[in-house]
Design a protein around this motif. Sequence first.
Motif, PDB file in Angstrom:
ATOM      1  N   TRP A  84       0.818  -1.214   0.000  1.00 18.35           N
ATOM      2  CA  TRP A  84       0.000   0.000   0.000  1.00 18.35           C
ATOM      3  C   TRP A  84       0.856   1.270   0.000  1.00 18.35           C
ATOM      4  N   TYR A  87       0.497   3.939  -2.663  1.00 22.56           N
ATOM      5  CA  TYR A  87      -0.842   4.510  -2.695  1.00 22.56           C
ATOM      6  C   TYR A  87      -1.072   5.499  -1.553  1.00 22.56           C
ATOM      7  N   SER A 140      -6.318   7.551  -5.308  1.00 19.92           N
ATOM      8  CA  SER A 140      -5.310   6.562  -4.954  1.00 19.92           C
ATOM      9  C   SER A 140      -5.966   5.323  -4.348  1.00 19.92           C
ATOM     10  N   LEU A 144      -5.899   1.467  -5.758  1.00 22.44           N
ATOM     11  CA  LEU A 144      -5.524   0.340  -4.908  1.00 22.44           C
ATOM     12  C   LEU A 144      -6.583  -0.754  -4.955  1.00 22.44           C
ATOM     13  N   ARG A 147      -6.438  -2.469  -8.347  1.00 16.05           N
ATOM     14  CA  ARG A 147      -5.266  -3.356  -8.411  1.00 16.05           C
ATOM     15  C   ARG A 147      -5.511  -4.617  -7.607  1.00 16.05           C
TER      16      ARG A 147
END
Length: 163
Positions: A84, A87, A140, A144, A147
């Motif tokens: 993470w 991000y 962001s 995330l 993804r």
Amino acid sequence: MRRPRPRVRGLRGVLGSPYQLLLLACSFALAGYAGVRLLAGETVQVLLWFVGSALLHDLVLVPLYATADRALVRLLGACGRREWLPYVRGPALLSGLLLLVWFPLISGRVAERYAGAAGLSGDGFLARWLLVTAVLCAGSGALLVARSLRLRRATKVRPPASH
């Protein structure tokens, strides 16, 4: 098998190519010229601002960035979520850069001076900065999630095709 270390060839390896040095010198000259022109007649104050901002950045802000980043790495590492990091770093970096550049107007300290020089209201910069920060964080977070969903679909075990 170990890779050989790249060799540094004299000052050029340290300083970069002559074109890079020329570009860097031109950018400093342009920034200095713009600073002097924007604050005409206050050259000493412009020089003090440049030196003061460099010292503030190097002596205060860099250690602050590094400490915050180390804390973030430890926190996300302890949670098992090191992936993470980009991000969180991305929106934090952009929001911090906007805060650094627009701090006088975001803080409201120079609203009257800005209104006199630009003919526009100096109000609302704090709200706009907060809105931009929220949009950066939301974007962001959306990246995330996208993804994570893509990785989850890619790692699912698919049944073998029957012939």
